[in-house]
Design an enzyme around this catalytic site. Structure first.
Site, PDB file in Angstrom:
ATOM      1  N   THR A 206       0.864  -1.199   0.000  1.00 42.16           N
ATOM      2  CA  THR A 206       0.000   0.000   0.000  1.00 42.16           C
ATOM      3  C   THR A 206       0.893   1.239   0.000  1.00 42.16           C
ATOM      4  OG1 THR A 206      -1.820  -1.075   1.132  1.00 42.16           O
ATOM      5  CG2 THR A 206      -1.615   1.306   1.501  1.00 42.16           C
ATOM      6  N   ARG A 234     -14.919  -5.841  -0.745  1.00 42.87           N
ATOM      7  CA  ARG A 234     -14.275  -5.547   0.550  1.00 42.87           C
ATOM      8  C   ARG A 234     -13.568  -4.176   0.465  1.00 42.87           C
ATOM      9  NH1 ARG A 234      -8.742  -4.326   2.310  1.00 42.87           N
ATOM     10  NH2 ARG A 234      -8.579  -4.936   4.478  1.00 42.87           N
ATOM     11  N   ASP A 237      -9.141   0.105   5.275  1.00 38.64           N
ATOM     12  CA  ASP A 237      -9.080   1.383   5.998  1.00 38.64           C
ATOM     13  C   ASP A 237      -8.601   2.538   5.121  1.00 38.64           C
ATOM     14  OD1 ASP A 237      -6.545  -0.039   5.948  1.00 38.64           O
ATOM     15  OD2 ASP A 237      -5.753   1.637   7.108  1.00 38.64           O
ATOM     16  N   THR A 257      -0.854   2.171   7.068  1.00 39.32           N
ATOM     17  CA  THR A 257      -0.744   0.935   6.285  1.00 39.32           C
ATOM     18  C   THR A 257      -0.677  -0.257   7.224  1.00 39.32           C
ATOM     19  OG1 THR A 257       0.553  -0.317   4.673  1.00 39.32           O
ATOM     20  CG2 THR A 257       1.791   1.174   6.097  1.00 39.32           C
ATOM     21  N   GLY A 258      -1.340  -1.324   6.845  1.00 37.39           N
ATOM     22  CA  GLY A 258      -1.357  -2.516   7.687  1.00 37.39           C
ATOM     23  C   GLY A 258      -2.686  -3.221   7.505  1.00 37.39           C
TER      24      GLY A 258
END
Ligand code: ASP
Length: 339
Positions: A206, A234, A237, A257-258
């Site tokens: 990302t 889907r 965030d 990011t994560g």
């Protein structure tokens, strides 16, 4: 850069953090050097030296450098934080090494569905798109949603239609395709796992950018393909204002990011702003607590980048590595691992 801020960077990098101040030298009144700062990320996750070949390592560094230069050029010439964020992210979206635009991950149906958001910190204007297909640079689409529509958030076919109507570049499936991402999908399909921690580990890449311009304005943006083998529709965030992306001149500009589901539940980017504004916490302390304590407690991996109005930058992450870079004209650095 003075000694104090150099040692602060050394300390901060060792802990997966980075915090530095610029423009501390006193100038004659009316002659102050206008400060600017930029930070970007290319995803956080399992990035270990042992898994990286020298060629891959240098490919990432060259790519991060090119993106950083794009933003530096804009900011050093007095351009806006919004332009710097949009253009820097567009460069990363066009680069197949990252999970955004070209080279993004495939969903369960074998499609590339992209999410992006952008926000500016003066008026709190924001634009976002989710699950959009066939638009070359979703970050540009997010910006025109902000500037040319009465809305903040568009998804799917409606978002794409708006982009086409506004003259944005479209791209075919072959533009987005990379063999590596396709093979990742086949592996994920074989395990039958979707939305798991392992699933996120394979979705690395990302991209995000935060900037302070010479007018003192902040902006943030994030762009992603989300997670490999995700269900149709889907949304993570990244495009959700307040979860993966946020900017407010009073506090900071943030891009996360994560593992998106955890960042959504923590309202991560807005939570950082809130802790600074209402909890009276400093940027470094608040960002560190959120990533190293809250996110870790939740059992998830990731990181964030943030910049404030003084040009201080933090980049905490709790994973093995995070592709990241920053510059303020006086110092610049490109970093991958925990160092
Ligand atoms: N946050 C992104 C998502 O969940 C993925 C990432 O940043 O690695 O969609």
């Amino acid at each position: 850069m003075n000694l104090k801020s150099t040692s602060c960077i050394g300390f901060a990098l060792a802990f997966g953090m980075l915090s530095c101040s610029v423009g501390q030298k006193k100038e004659a009144p009316g002659n102050e050097a206008r400060r600017w700062a930029i930070a970007l990320h290319g995803g956080a996750g399992t990035i270990s030296r042992s898994q990286m070949t020298p060629a891959r390592d240098s490919g990432y560094r060259t790519s991060l450098d090119l993106a950083l230069k794009t933003g530096e050029d804009i900011l050093s010439r007095g351009g806006s934080a919004l332009d710097a964020v949009e253009q820097t992210i567009a460069v990363l979206e066009d680069n197949p090494l990252f999970n955004a635009g070209r080279g993004a991950v495939f969903n369960r149906e074998g499609k590339v569905q992209l999410d992006a958001a952008i926000m500016e910190g003066e008026k709190g204007m924001a634009g976002a798109v989710a699950a959009v297909e066939g638009i070359r640079n979703p970050i540009r689409l997010a910006r025109i949603v902000m500037e040319r529509s009465p809305h903040v958030f568009l998804c799917g076919a409606g978002a794409r239609e708006f982009g086409i109507e506004q003259g944005l570049d479209t791209a075919s499936a072959s533009w987005f395709y990379t063999r590596e991402r396709w093979e990742q999908l086949q592996r994920q399909r074989a395990t039958g796992k979707s939305g798991s921690l392992e699933n996120h580990a394979e979705s690395l890449g990302t991209v995000g950018c935060v900037a302070l311009d010479q007018q003192g304005l902040l902006a943030a943006g994030t762009s992603t393909g989300g997670m490999t083998n995700k269900r149709e529709g889907r949304i993570g965030d990244s495009p959700v204002i307040g979860a993966g992306t946020w900017a407010d001149n009073r506090t900071c500009a943030v891009s996360c990011t994560g593992h998106g589901e955890y960042f959504l539940r923590l309202a991560m980017a807005h939570e950082l702003h809130s802790r600074i504004l209402h909890g009276n916490q400093g940027l470094e302390k608040a960002a560190g607590a959120l990533i190293l304590e809250e996110l870790s407690k939740a059992g998830a991996q990731g990181g964030l980048i943030a910049v404030d109005g003084k040009g201080r930058i933090v980049m905490p992450f709790n994973s093995e590595g995070m592709f990241r870079a920053f510059s303020n004209g006086k110092s610049r650095k490109i970093v991958i691992y925990r160092e």
